[in-house]
Design an enzyme around this catalytic site. Sequence first.
Site, short mmCIF file in Angstrom:
data_model
loop_
_atom_site.label_atom_id
_atom_site.label_comp_id
_atom_site.label_asym_id
_atom_site.label_seq_id
_atom_site.Cartn_x
_atom_site.Cartn_y
_atom_site.Cartn_z
N TYR A 160 0.87 -1.18 0.00
CA TYR A 160 0.00 0.00 0.00
C TYR A 160 0.90 1.23 0.00
CZ TYR A 160 -4.48 2.33 0.93
OH TYR A 160 -5.62 3.08 0.85
N LYS A 205 -0.37 -0.89 -4.77
CA LYS A 205 -1.46 0.10 -4.87
C LYS A 205 -0.90 1.45 -4.46
CE LYS A 205 -5.44 1.55 -2.12
NZ LYS A 205 -6.74 1.13 -1.57
N LYS A 207 -1.85 5.17 -3.29
CA LYS A 207 -2.89 6.09 -2.84
C LYS A 207 -2.69 7.41 -3.57
CE LYS A 207 -5.59 5.80 -0.50
NZ LYS A 207 -7.04 5.63 -0.48
N ASP A 235 -5.61 4.73 -6.51
CA ASP A 235 -6.83 5.04 -5.76
C ASP A 235 -6.84 6.50 -5.31
OD1 ASP A 235 -8.95 5.23 -4.02
OD2 ASP A 235 -8.05 3.99 -2.44
N PRO A 236 -7.49 7.40 -6.09
CA PRO A 236 -7.51 8.80 -5.69
C PRO A 236 -8.67 9.17 -4.75
CG PRO A 236 -8.49 8.58 -7.85
CD PRO A 236 -8.13 7.18 -7.40
N ASN A 237 -9.36 8.16 -4.22
CA ASN A 237 -10.47 8.43 -3.29
C ASN A 237 -11.49 9.41 -3.86
OD1 ASN A 237 -8.26 7.74 -0.74
ND2 ASN A 237 -10.32 6.88 -0.66
N GLU A 260 -9.24 2.42 -8.55
CA GLU A 260 -10.07 2.35 -7.35
C GLU A 260 -10.71 3.71 -7.09
OE1 GLU A 260 -8.12 0.30 -4.14
OE2 GLU A 260 -9.19 1.49 -2.63
N ASN A 283 -14.09 1.13 -2.31
CA ASN A 283 -14.42 1.01 -0.90
C ASN A 283 -15.15 2.27 -0.45
OD1 ASN A 283 -11.35 2.06 -0.92
ND2 ASN A 283 -12.41 2.97 0.82
N ASP A 307 -14.47 -4.46 3.99
CA ASP A 307 -13.75 -4.04 5.20
C ASP A 307 -14.59 -4.60 6.33
OD1 ASP A 307 -13.21 -2.55 7.59
OD2 ASP A 307 -12.11 -1.11 6.38
N HIS A 334 -10.32 -3.79 1.81
CA HIS A 334 -9.89 -2.44 2.13
C HIS A 334 -9.17 -2.46 3.47
CE1 HIS A 334 -11.02 1.26 4.47
NE2 HIS A 334 -10.53 1.84 3.40
N SER A 335 -8.34 -1.46 3.69
CA SER A 335 -7.61 -1.44 4.96
C SER A 335 -7.42 -0.02 5.43
CB SER A 335 -6.24 -2.06 4.75
OG SER A 335 -5.33 -1.62 5.72
N ASN A 336 -7.35 0.12 6.74
CA ASN A 336 -7.19 1.45 7.32
C ASN A 336 -6.49 1.39 8.66
OD1 ASN A 336 -7.83 4.15 8.26
ND2 ASN A 336 -9.11 4.14 6.43
O1 LIG Z 1 -9.73 4.23 0.02
C1 LIG Z 1 -9.00 3.61 0.74
O2 LIG Z 1 -8.39 2.63 0.30
C2 LIG Z 1 -8.91 4.04 2.13
O3 LIG Z 1 -9.82 4.63 2.60
C3 LIG Z 1 -7.74 3.75 2.92
C4 LIG Z 1 -7.35 4.85 3.85
O4 LIG Z 1 -8.36 5.64 4.31
C5 LIG Z 1 -6.32 5.73 3.25
O5 LIG Z 1 -6.84 6.46 2.21
C6 LIG Z 1 -5.75 6.61 4.29
O6 LIG Z 1 -5.73 6.18 5.45
O7 LIG Z 1 -5.25 7.67 3.96
MG LIG Z 2 -9.87 3.01 -1.61
#
Ligand SMILES: O=C([O-])C(=O)C[C@H](O)[C@@H](O)C(=O)[O-]
Ligand SMILES: [Mg+2]
Length: 438
Positions: A160, A205, A207, A235-237, A260, A283, A307, A334-336
């Site tokens: 990640y 992956k 972010k 994964d740009p959220n 993502e 996610n 998740d 998914h992970s956090n």
């Molecule tokens: O979209 C995702 O994979 C997440 O939400 C993982 C985490 O929130 C990540 O974006 C973070 O913690 O910055």
């Molecule tokens: Mg994500």
Amino acid sequence: MRRDGGGLPVTRDLTIAEVRLTPILVADPPLLNTQGVHQPYTPRLIVEIVTADGVTGLGETYGDTKYLEPARSLAERLIGRSVMDVNGLFGIDLAVDASRVEGGTDAGGLRGAQTADKLRLSVLSAFEVACLDAQGRALGLPVHALLGGKVRDAVEYSAYLFYKWDAHPAGVAAEPDEWGAALDPAGVVEQARLFQRRHGFGSFKLKGGVFPPEQETAAVRALAEAFPGHPLRLDPNGAWSVATSLKVARELGDVLEYLEDPTLGTPAMAEVAARTDVPLATNMCVTTFGEIKEAFTKDAVQVVLSDHHYWGGLRNTQRLAAICAAFGVGVSMHSNTHLGISLAAMTQVAATVPGLHHACDSHYPWQSEDVLTERIAFEGGRVAVSDAPGLGVELDRDELARLHRRWTDDDGALRDRDDAAAMRVADPAWHTPAMPRW
Ligand SMILES: O=C([O-])C(=O)C[C@H](O)[C@@H](O)C(=O)[O-]
Ligand SMILES: [Mg+2]
């Protein structure tokens, strides 16, 4: 039924005698996302459920204040019930303060819509895992056996990758960070090499949503050159418009395993999905059972990242996987900022899901602190599925106490994760960006 040496049944009193809740603050590096930057310490909640004859089951979930309040109320109501009664657990009328959540988004928008029910499930999930752990310990069975049995001996995780600073802003108390900065394609590749050297990960992956899409596209290209043929994700959220998402999909289509959450919301995801062959994962737009129908009937997503925290535990994760299979939608995780208890739980349930064709996400390598006596190891990017009773992990009480002291010593500033506030320490003008950002 277990039998003693003479073949007599061993009876266990599986009545819940005590529930211990321990909020903690754990170190987190300065990882960047579209909302801001991670705080130097992030809240988690550790749940211990103790049976009448002294078996303790462990669970873990998000630790922000809004999770603690319902967790406390649930803990009180569990005394006298059985750890075997997991269905009953989900039937408890767990009132959550809806005004805290309705209409909002989770974690400033990183984990999709927030609803009272999702908050309730995020709390219940830690108790479900703790009950399953206690059951397993009492019966001498791994959690995967209680979930129907494992179909694999190891679960694959992806590296990640995050854009990050080399340290939290000057003057901010934080733990030392040995990862260094990653703010351009070369830094991202260097970070990926570190992940591969340390843990053997084979898929990566990134972010995104941090820099303009051209820069992030260049970083993924650099990864593709450095790791030819390895699965890559970005994964740009939800930070991009439909047009930007399609542009990135065109430019990276030959190297991406999936994109993502390029854009926010099921209708926009469906628009992107209709005009690209690059699979879309989420996610954010499918985070509850209620969101499945629209997304699947519109063919908006091709992979759901479950998740177990917010889907409501390990059995709900299995149910989600079954629904995804019925619709031909892939599933991953998914992970956090989770610790080892949750990684063990993720691994146990992932071991039971037949069609798991994508490596799962895990932040665990970023978490330098844990509450386990032994950290969980990634070998070749995989976590071996434990066959020990329960989750197969042990609590380090000294470490738990130390991280709890950090939480009690905190004046409240860090007890609720706020990436935008953490960013304002470095950039006082920062505000949560309006979406789409690009
Ligand atoms: O979209 C995702 O994979 C997440 O939400 C993982 C985490 O929130 C990540 O974006 C973070 O913690 O910055
Ligand atoms: Mg994500």
